[in-house]
Design an enzyme around this catalytic site. Structure first.
Site, PDB file in Angstrom:
ATOM      1  N   CYS A   1      17.168  93.083  27.646  1.00 14.63           N
ATOM      2  CA  CYS A   1      17.486  93.372  26.247  1.00 14.63           C
ATOM      3  C   CYS A   1      18.118  92.163  25.557  1.00 14.63           C
ATOM      4  O   CYS A   1      17.926  91.950  24.375  1.00 14.63           O
ATOM      5  CB  CYS A   1      18.386  94.596  26.150  1.00 14.63           C
ATOM      6  SG  CYS A   1      19.833  94.466  27.190  1.00 14.63           S
TER       7      CYS A   1
ATOM      8  N   LYS B   1      20.414 110.290  34.047  1.00 14.83           N
ATOM      9  CA  LYS B   1      18.956 110.343  34.077  1.00 14.83           C
ATOM     10  C   LYS B   1      18.400 108.923  34.083  1.00 14.83           C
ATOM     11  O   LYS B   1      18.438 108.209  33.091  1.00 14.83           O
ATOM     12  CB  LYS B   1      18.372 111.103  32.883  1.00 14.83           C
ATOM     13  CG  LYS B   1      16.910 111.449  33.179  1.00 14.83           C
ATOM     14  CD  LYS B   1      16.039 111.639  31.969  1.00 14.83           C
ATOM     15  CE  LYS B   1      15.448 110.386  31.409  1.00 14.83           C
ATOM     16  NZ  LYS B   1      14.500 109.659  32.269  1.00 14.83           N
TER      17      LYS B   1
ATOM     18  N   GLU C   1      23.193 101.042  23.680  1.00 13.92           N
ATOM     19  CA  GLU C   1      22.907  99.623  23.922  1.00 13.92           C
ATOM     20  C   GLU C   1      21.411  99.486  23.795  1.00 13.92           C
ATOM     21  O   GLU C   1      20.651  99.963  24.644  1.00 13.92           O
ATOM     22  CB  GLU C   1      23.417  99.229  25.314  1.00 13.92           C
ATOM     23  CG  GLU C   1      23.703  97.746  25.416  1.00 13.92           C
ATOM     24  CD  GLU C   1      22.528  96.946  25.918  1.00 13.92           C
ATOM     25  OE1 GLU C   1      21.657  96.616  25.070  1.00 13.92           O
ATOM     26  OE2 GLU C   1      22.462  96.661  27.116  1.00 13.92           O
TER      27      GLU C   1
ATOM     28  N   GLU D   1      11.034  92.871  19.127  1.00 17.73           N
ATOM     29  CA  GLU D   1      11.251  92.664  20.557  1.00 17.73           C
ATOM     30  C   GLU D   1       9.936  92.879  21.323  1.00 17.73           C
ATOM     31  O   GLU D   1       9.280  93.909  21.158  1.00 17.73           O
ATOM     32  CB  GLU D   1      12.300  93.672  21.043  1.00 17.73           C
ATOM     33  CG  GLU D   1      12.682  93.499  22.489  1.00 17.73           C
ATOM     34  CD  GLU D   1      13.853  94.399  22.875  1.00 17.73           C
ATOM     35  OE1 GLU D   1      13.863  95.578  22.478  1.00 17.73           O
ATOM     36  OE2 GLU D   1      14.752  93.905  23.572  1.00 17.73           O
TER      37      GLU D   1
HETATM   38  P1  ADP Z   1      10.699 102.636  27.447  1.00 18.86           P
HETATM   39  O1  ADP Z   1       9.731 103.247  26.461  1.00 18.86           O
HETATM   40  O2  ADP Z   1      10.529 101.163  27.558  1.00 18.86           O
HETATM   41  O3  ADP Z   1      10.730 103.307  28.787  1.00 18.86           O
HETATM   42  P2  ADP Z   1      12.913 104.089  26.322  1.00 18.86           P
HETATM   43  O4  ADP Z   1      14.005 103.632  25.449  1.00 18.86           O
HETATM   44  O5  ADP Z   1      11.986 105.102  25.730  1.00 18.86           O
HETATM   45  O6  ADP Z   1      12.150 102.805  26.800  1.00 18.86           O
HETATM   46  O7  ADP Z   1      13.494 104.681  27.682  1.00 18.86           O
HETATM   47  C1  ADP Z   1      14.798 104.513  28.137  1.00 18.86           C
HETATM   48  C2  ADP Z   1      15.270 105.806  28.741  1.00 18.86           C
HETATM   49  O8  ADP Z   1      15.285 106.814  27.740  1.00 18.86           O
HETATM   50  C3  ADP Z   1      14.410 106.359  29.871  1.00 18.86           C
HETATM   51  O9  ADP Z   1      15.252 106.921  30.850  1.00 18.86           O
HETATM   52  C4  ADP Z   1      13.595 107.428  29.172  1.00 18.86           C
HETATM   53  O10 ADP Z   1      13.141 108.441  30.034  1.00 18.86           O
HETATM   54  C5  ADP Z   1      14.605 107.977  28.201  1.00 18.86           C
HETATM   55  N1  ADP Z   1      14.026 108.671  27.035  1.00 18.86           N
HETATM   56  C6  ADP Z   1      12.841 108.453  26.428  1.00 18.86           C
HETATM   57  N2  ADP Z   1      12.685 109.274  25.367  1.00 18.86           N
HETATM   58  C7  ADP Z   1      13.798 110.042  25.289  1.00 18.86           C
HETATM   59  C8  ADP Z   1      14.259 111.076  24.401  1.00 18.86           C
HETATM   60  N3  ADP Z   1      13.540 111.470  23.379  1.00 18.86           N
HETATM   61  N4  ADP Z   1      15.473 111.611  24.630  1.00 18.86           N
HETATM   62  C9  ADP Z   1      16.236 111.188  25.656  1.00 18.86           C
HETATM   63  N5  ADP Z   1      15.861 110.244  26.525  1.00 18.86           N
HETATM   64  C10 ADP Z   1      14.666 109.656  26.357  1.00 18.86           C
END
Ligand code: ADP
Length: 493
Positions: free
Chosen positions: A288, A179, A254, A387
């Protein structure tokens, strides 16, 4: 590819069950560049079941490693044939300058080649005899693919982050549901197309585009997933870990960082300027491992700040597609507003804004920001500790080595750290005292597929890249045999 409104599941392009879509935006023009399929729980379920079937009933995990290697090499080749086109998609989706995007895409191909080599050697090394303290028995330790891997990736290096997970997982014999971030979903779909043409069997690699809550969360909770690999923010990593804890799911994370760069006053001034800039402005600071906390020894402080301000004033900011641009727009409005809010917060906390931090004059459209340097940053302040994920450098001074190491390690994160000094022994000594998983001496950010990547403390769990990244997708099994056909003599004397 021309359309991105389908998911790639079980070797086919399919419309999401609920038919939803979302738009992805060019952060330079703020215009829609593509309409993308929005997966929900139902699609995740179909994708995981396809991956499960491919793993449990298919031949992929049982092929000789050399055959999987051949497929991975064809993927690398497919990427190389389209470097320019893929890099341009990345520029439009993410905003990064084209030369950086080309670099990312070439590294992506390199990552598939690297893990192809690993798959080639796998069969010869996967079983090792284990010496037992009992001569009646013999044992081997054997490595096997962990199963179905769910990979969730962020938006800062879209295709490269996909490869760091997909390449080792496929090399090991796993099947994968990927995803990508909803902010930059396009190159993951391109990767599906390339993998399909390279002959990855149906169900072995699946891509579901969509939002974190609707598509990411169901993937992390699905009982058919054996292993989760996530790169992203600490709060999302923590949420994923809590979900994974319910079913004791294998997990690697990570996460973020607030990485220090310690510069001693015997450093070459120009080299320091170059690597400090690379450490925080490369990819707009949306990295990161960005070295966002600069610790400068007092003697070098003033000349270094003067040179940094001079360079920032002439840094070419603009459309990543334009030649000579070194800093593109931040990835989207959400991120832009977050970074602007962080800059305002730093000022409220008493840090002094030496340069930048505002929209460059004459650039009214796009999420452009003149890089910022904060000096006199209080150690307990939010901007020093947290960060920001943008081109914002926070600076403090130190007197001696002891103070530098203390300040560098005083963080809840431990992803990366860098040190620069004219004294090699000192640099080596400090490198060994950093509490961080990635340490650079006399540079910041160079990343190699061969070397382990990951963090200490709240920056994550596990390591990607190199042989460590391969082991992420393996389980270890012992096979122990009784080397006799006679009763052992416990019940039957
Ligand atoms: P940002 O907010 O900067 O996009 P995230 O860490 O939330 O950073 O996003 C990284 C990835 O995690 C994206 O692919 C996002 O769609 C996914 N993501 C966000 N929330 C969830 C969740 N609750 N469970 C699984 N994946 C998630």
């Amino acid at each position: 590819m021309t359309a991105y409104d389908k998911l790639y599941i079980d070797g086919q392009w399919v419309t999401p069950v609920r038919g939803g879509t979302f738009d992805t935006i060019d952060p330079c023009s703020e215009a829609v560049i593509a309409t993308v399929a929005a997966a929900t729980e139902e699609d995740v379920d179909i994708a995981v079941k396809a991956a499960r079937r491919a793993f449990d009933e298919g031949e992929w995990p049982h092929l000789p490693g050399t055959q999987r290697a051949a497929v991975l090499r064809r993927i690398a080749q497919g990427i190389r044939e389209r470097v320019q086109a893929l890099a341009e998609i990345e520029v439009r989706d993410n905003g990064k300058p084209l030369p950086e995007a080309i670099w990312d895409i070439e590294d992506t191909a390199g990552c598939f080649d690297f893990y192809a080599d690993m798959a080639d050697n796998f069969d010869a090394t996967r079983e090792k005899p284990v010496a037992l303290g009992d001569e009646s028995f013999s044992s081997v330790a054997r490595q096997e693919p962990v199963g179905v891997a769910g990979a969730i990736i962020p938006w800062n290096f879209p295709m490269l982050m996909a490869s760091w997970k997909v390449a080792p997982a496929l090399a090991a014999g796993c099947s994968v549901v990927l995803k990508p971030s909803e902010v930059t979903p396009l190159t993951a779909l391109e990767l599906a197309d390339i993998a399909h043409r390279a002959g990855v069997p149906a169900g072995v690699f699946n891509v579901i585009t969509g939002f974190g809550k609707e598509a990411g969360a169901p993937l992390t909770a699905h009982p058919g997933v054996d292993k989760l690999a996530f790169t992203g923010s600490v709060p999302t990593g923590s949420a994923i870990m809590q979900t994974a804890a319910r079913d004791i799911r294998n997990l690697s994370l990570e996460l973020g960082g607030k990485s220090p760069f310690v510069v001693f006053d015997d450093s070459d001034l120009e080299a320091a300027v170059e690597w400090i800039m690379f450490g925080i402005f490369w990819n707009k600071g949306e990295v990161c491992s960005a070295t966002s906390r600069l610790l400068v020894q007092e003697g070098l402080y003033q000349p270094l700040m003067d040179r940094l301000v001079e360079e920032i004033d002439k840094l070419p900011i603009g459309n990543g597609m334009d030649e000579g641009v070194l800093l593109g727009p931040l990835v989207n409005k959400t991120q832009y507003d977050k970074v602007l809010a962080a800059i305002a917060r730093g000022q409220e906390e008493g840090a002094r804004l030496l340069v930048g931090g505002e929209r460059p004059a004459g650039m009214d459209k796009g999420y452009f920001l003149k890089p910022a340097i904060f000096v006199d940053v209080p150690e307990e302040s939010w901007v020093w500790q947290e960060e920001i994920f943008g081109p914002v450098l926070c600076v403090r001074t130190f007197k001696d080595e002891h103070e530098a190491v203390r300040l560098a390690n005083a963080s809840r994160f431990g992803l990366a750290a860098a040190v620069m000094s004219g004294d090699d022994e000192r640099a080596e000594r400090v490198a060994r005292r950093f509490r961080a998983g990635i340490v650079w001496i006399n540079c910041s950010q160079p990343t190699f597929t061969e070397a382990p990547w990951g963090g200490y403390k709240q920056s994550g769990i596990g390591r990607e890249l190199g042989e460590w990244g391969f082991h992420n997708y393996l389980e270890t099994k012992q096979i122990t045999r009784y080397d006799s056909q006679k009763p052992w003599g416990w019940y039957l004397k």
